[in-house]
Each structure stands twice: as C-alpha cells, then as structure tokens.
Scaffold this active site. Structure first.
Site, short mmCIF file in Angstrom:
data_model
loop_
_atom_site.label_atom_id
_atom_site.label_comp_id
_atom_site.label_asym_id
_atom_site.label_seq_id
_atom_site.Cartn_x
_atom_site.Cartn_y
_atom_site.Cartn_z
CD GLU A 1 -3.03 -1.03 2.16
OE1 GLU A 1 -3.08 -0.02 2.90
OE2 GLU A 1 -3.93 -1.90 2.15
NE ARG B 1 -4.95 -8.23 6.36
CZ ARG B 1 -5.67 -7.33 5.71
NH1 ARG B 1 -6.33 -7.69 4.62
NH2 ARG B 1 -5.73 -6.08 6.11
#
Length: 649
Positions: free
Chosen positions: A264, A281
C-alpha cells in the site's frame, strides 16, 4: 497436496474461500463462535467446529482453539482469511509446528511487516520511498497522523493539527491500539488529507517469481477505512504506474515474500509516492483484481502453498472494476454501526457470487450475510461487497450505482444511499478521488429527498389497510358507503420526523389530505400503485413488526409505525442519554455531580471494531450515571442523565 482446509475466519471471506475449495475438490472446515452457530459460512462447510464464546478474544483470536479444531476435523491446511489472526507470525508458526500447511506467507515475512515502524525502516533500506517524521515533531511537520504500529482498519488513528493536541492524541491512540491489537506502540507520519491511497496486488512463489497483478485505488474512505475500491487506479501516468509496481515488487523481494499480499502506498498531490504498509494476506478488495484478470487469487494461494511455480507473468487486465462495501451503519449519525435482523438483502441483476467469471462485464456479489441473519455487535459491520466490472470505468460505476439503488435492504440502517451518490458524483466520475473525498463532498452526499417520505408513508398505510381488510371480497379496505372520518396512520421516518397519514377511500377513489390529485391504481398488502402528476409509481411494502420498509421507484424508506395514543409514562426525562447500539463500556470520563459542557465526552462504547463517544447534550450537571467500565449494554439502555443548566429569562 491439500485435501481438507480449515478457514480460521468467518463470514464473507470464509464463504469466498469455500467457493474455491468446492471448485478444486478440497474438503472444507468452518469454525464458529456461539453467535455464528447458524451463520452461512457454517452451513456451507463440510464440517464445522464450535469455538465456545462470543467475543473474538475468546474465539477467532484463540490460536490454540483454531489449531485444535483443524486437527480434530482432520484438516491438513489452514487459511487465515483476513483480519483476526491473518497477519500473526505466531499463529503461522503454530500452524506449521502442528504439522499443518499454512496458506500464507512465511512467518518471517509476516513478522518483518508486522510492525509498521519496522517495515518502514526495512523498505527505506531497500530503496522504497517512505513517509517519515522525526522523533520530535515540529510545527513544520503538521498536520500529523498518529497510527498504531501493529494493526490497521483505522484503529488507533488520530489526526493532529497542533502540537498542543499531540500528547492527548498519542495517549488515546495507544489506548485504542492496545485494546484492538494487544500492542500500544504508535508512531507519527505526515498527514496528507487529499492524498490517494494506492495499492498493488502481489503474488509470489517459492521459486523466485513475483507478480505485480495490477493496481487499485482505495481512496474513498471513512474513519480511515476503505468504502469504495477500484482497479486499475484511474488517471496514473505510465511512468508513475511502472514506478508503483516496481516499488511493490522490490518490497516483496526484500522480505522473501510468498503467497498473496498487498503493498500500500500514498500518492501525494505533488506526485510523491510513499510506502505505507504491506498487508501479508488477501485483501478485502481482491475481487476487483480477479474480475479484471480472470484469476482466482485464492486458488493461486493454495497452489503456492502446495509448492507450485507461477508462470513468468500474470495475465493482462481488461476493463475496469469497482467494489462498494455495503455496511450496516448510518452515515448521517457519524457512521454509527447498526445491529439487528437483516430481513432481506436482495440485489437485482447479480451475475455471479464469489466467482471470477472472465466475462467482459458483469455484477458480482460477495455477501457474508443474507435474509434472516443477525447483525451483531461482536464483528465488523460489513454485510456484503458488490462489484461491477465493464469495459470502461464510467460503465462500471453506472452499473454498480444502479444495482445498489435498486437493492431491497430490509433491516439495520446501511450506507447504500451514500454509496450510490458517491458513485454518481461528477467528481468521482472525473477520477478526482482522494482520501478526503467523502468529507469534502459530505453535504452533497448526505442530501436526501425528504419530499418523497410522505408519499411512501401513504403507500405504507394503504398496504397496512389491505393486510387487515375484513370487507367483502372486491371491496377496498377502508371503503365507506357514506362520508366518514379519514383513516389515520402515524409513522416515524429514519431521520426522526413524524408523519400523519390521513386518507379516505370513496366512491370516487382515494382522497388523501396531503396529496391532492393522487390516484390509487392497485391496493395490496405488499404492493401499492399510485398515479402522481400523471406518473405511475409502484411501491413494494414489507412489514416486520412495527418496522415498515417501502421500496419506491427511485427511493427507499424505513418507517416505524407509531401508536396513535402513546403512553405518556413512557416519555424519558430531558437530558437522558441512551445507548445508540449494543456495546461494551470501555472508558468513563465524568462522574455524577460533575459539571459538563455540551459536546463533552462522557463515556465510550466499543462495538463492531470501533469506539463511539457518548457526549453531553447540553451544559449542565451529570446527575445520574448507570454505566460501568466493562459492562455490556443493549440498544436503548439508559446510560446517563444530564440536567441542563437553566438560563436566566
């Protein structure tokens, strides 16, 4: 080879993983808390194991119980889903130590990214750009964002605009982080209110292959949590997109990553790109990537866990996809989560559920709940994810907005109307998205057509009369041969307004006091058709006790039928504060007898992974306090009473 998989999670993500397992021929094992005993993911699994208790700390966060469940059920692998223990290196190690296959990255990679502060240092050393603030922030660093080092989802985040506010923000963030993640470490970074939240879907195997499977924009957020996500990120220059993907794959290689994950980044208005964190994940928003590529990311996670090698490159992306998270919450009340029975969740035109159909366009639904399910205080408020994909971004936005606008949602309040307005907003359609979008356009997104509520109430009253008709067959309920007093029905709207409906059914048709010229065409207990100004309008009505849901041609209304003669003894004393939702009292900031000011926080409730302030309604004295720390309260419970200060005449 994996033959039986336990999903150490619940709800929508468990159902999503089971969908792939059925395709691959892998047996499935669900776990459930007591409130989830009849949940959909439990009903869909081949085997289910009870985790005694209700709150996550006693159930889905108990690594020992989860591993014991896998062994008892004969599973040979564990998939953590997202949330709960999905980014716990300790849980991954325990799964492997039990002789089970871990469907996720190596524990060492999870640990490397487990602390945002440590991850930033590691990424900086690998040449990945990061946002930093010194140990002693100065005025030049303002505004700041205080963040929890060990978690996400908006927990432990505070915006600080003055240095004087920093100590209190740090203390509050530490308390919330400790409660949410068991770790009170926090840090500061520059706060860019109009930055863009970008991310890259990663997939890596044990043979050195690292894929950047496209990018996503997740900038539409509330409470620092994502609400709308899309792929690809709109408006990125080719050079910037290449730089973004390179930074993401460099991050994955730096920690020896395997499996699915997400890097991110924050894109500043001036074009600076900075690493935020790496989620080790599967992400909530993974369906938009699947819709564009035709990949089944869960199947690829399982393949990597079994040691398979990925092809050299991922398939190309096609078109655009947009995902909206449908939450049980009320945006008009500061996004307050809502609980209760979800009587109906019906979306028209859904093409696939939990599927990665490679067709060029479609509508996908990934729902964790459905008709008759209970939305409880114990877990996240997300009901479903609705995803539209099409050849163009505009077409995907239009399809998604239309599906949400036509949905029948009967139960707790939802953010549906806000999602529709956001997807249709000119700025969104122009690609002018950033993390303050919902705040910047709050007034426009919150606007509602209050003029349609009285007509919806009339339709509800007519349907109620039809449901209780005792007249001769073929004679409309409420019809009178001679002039009579009007039929009267009272309702309260979702925003608290009270409506009196007065009408007569005469030889000449419907006569409604507040709706001259309205004609009644059809009059059934669940369907009313009216002609208004020459336009035919159809209303579908559903009743659940006193709650009435009216689905009109372009709007939806939730009404509460009121007693025409309410009991005066039921009125509450002025200044009485009621629990807005079920929750646990976690902090108290005032004691009986203390003077308080309007808006002053008196106590905090924790519900659905969020903290909620209960504030004084006016200047006065806290005369009564019924709440205690650690006590669970139900919706409507009296928490406190503030006696307002009398003002001089």
């Amino acid at each position: 080879m994996i033959t039986s998989l336990l999903v150490a999670n619940r709800g929508e993500i468990a159902r999503r993983i089971f969908r792939t397992c059925r395709t691959l021929g892998i047996a499935t094992v669900a776990v459930h808390s007591d409130p989830d005993a009849d949940a959909r993911h439990v009903r869909e699994a081949d085997t289910a194991v009870r985790l005694p208790g209700a709150v996550p700390a006693d159930t889905y966060l108990r690594a020992d119980l989860l591993i014991r469940a896998a062994l008892d059920a004969g599973a040979d692998a564990v998939h953590p889903g997202y949330g709960f223990l999905s980014e716990s290196a300790e849980f991954a190690r325990a799964v492997l130590a039990a002789g089970l296959t871990w469907v996720g990255p190596p524990p060492e990679a999870i640990a490397a990214m487990g602390s945002k502060t440590a991850a930033k240092r590691l990424m900086a050393a690998a040449g990945v750009p990061v946002l930093t603030v010194g140990d002693r922030p100065t005025e030049a660093d303002l505004p700041l964002l205080v963040k929890a080092a060990a978690g996400g989802g908006g927990r432990g985040m505070r915006v600080v605009r003055t240095l004087a506010d920093l100590p209190a923000a740090l203390a509050a963030a530490r308390a919330e982080a400790a409660a949410a993640f068991g770790d009170d470490e926090v840090f500061c970074e520059p706060y860019l209110p109009t930055g863009r939240h970008l991310e890259v879907q990663l997939l890596a195997d044990a043979h050195g292959t690292v894929w950047a499977v496209g990018d996503r924009d997740c900038s539409l957020q509330r409470r620092h949590q994502k609400v709308v996500e899309e792929a690809p990120a709109p408006g990125l220059a080719a050079e910037l997109r290449a730089r973004l993907h390179t930074a993401a794959t460099d991050a994955a290689r730096a920690i020896g990553y395997r499996g699915a994950g997400t890097a991110e980044f924050l894109l500043a208005p001036d074009g600076r790109l900075a690493f935020l964190e790496m989620n080790t994940r599967l992400q909530v928003e993974h369906p938009v990537t699947e819709c564009l590529t035709g990949l089944d990311l869960v199947a690829l996670q399982l393949a990597v866990a079994e040691g398979e090698q990925l092809p050299a490159d991922p398939p190309p992306s096609r078109g655009c996809a947009i995902e909206a998270r449908l939450y049980a919450e009320d945006p008009a009340r500061d996004w307050q989560p809502a609980t209760g029975t979800l009587h109906r969740l019906e979306l028209p035109g859904v093409d696939v559920e939990f599927d990665t159909d490679p067709a060029p366009a479609g509508l996908r639904l990934d729902a964790g709940a459905g008709d008759g399910d209970q939305v409880t205080v114990h877990y996240d408020a997300m009901l479903a994810k609705v995803i539209a994909w099409a050849p163009t971004r505009a077409a995907a936005a239009r399809r998604l907005a239309d599906a949400l606008a036509r949905a029948r949602l009967h139960g707790p309040a939802t953010n549906r109307d806000l999602l529709v307005r956001a997807l249709r907003h000119p700025a969104f359609l122009d690609g002018a998205v950033h993390t303050a979008f919902l705040t910047e356009h709050a007034a426009e997104l919150a606007a509602s057509d209050g003029k349609s509520a009285p007509l919806a109430a009339l339709a509800a009253a007519l349907a109620d009369a039809a449901a209780h008709r005792t007249a001769l067959r073929g004679v409309p309920a409420g019809w009178r041969n001679l002039p009579s007093q009007p039929q009267i029905k009272r309702y309260r709207t979702a925003d608290g307004a009270e409506l009196d409906v007065r009408y007569r059914l005469t030889r000449d048709g419907l006569r409604a006091d507040d709706h001259p010229g309205v004609q009644l065409l059809l009059h059934e207990d669940d369907l009313v058709e009216l002609t208004v100004g020459g336009l035919r309008r159809r209303y579908r009505i559903a009743r659940y006790g006193a709650q009435v849901f009216v689905d009109g041609p372009t709007e939806h209304h939730t009404l509460t039928a009121l007693d025409r003669f309410p009991d005066p003894a039921a009125a509450l004393a002025p200044g009485t504060l009621l629990a807005p939702m079920p929750g646990t009292v976690i902090r108290i900031a005032a004691r009986p007898g203390e003077r308080v000011s309007a808006g002053q926080p008196l106590l905090w409730l924790e519900a659905m992974k969020m903290e909620h302030q209960v504030t004084a309604p006016a200047d006065g004295t806290l005369s009564t306090l019924h709440a205690e720390v650690g006590v669970q309260v139900e919706t409507g419970a009296v928490l406190a009473v503030v006696e307002a200060t009398e003002t001089a005449p």
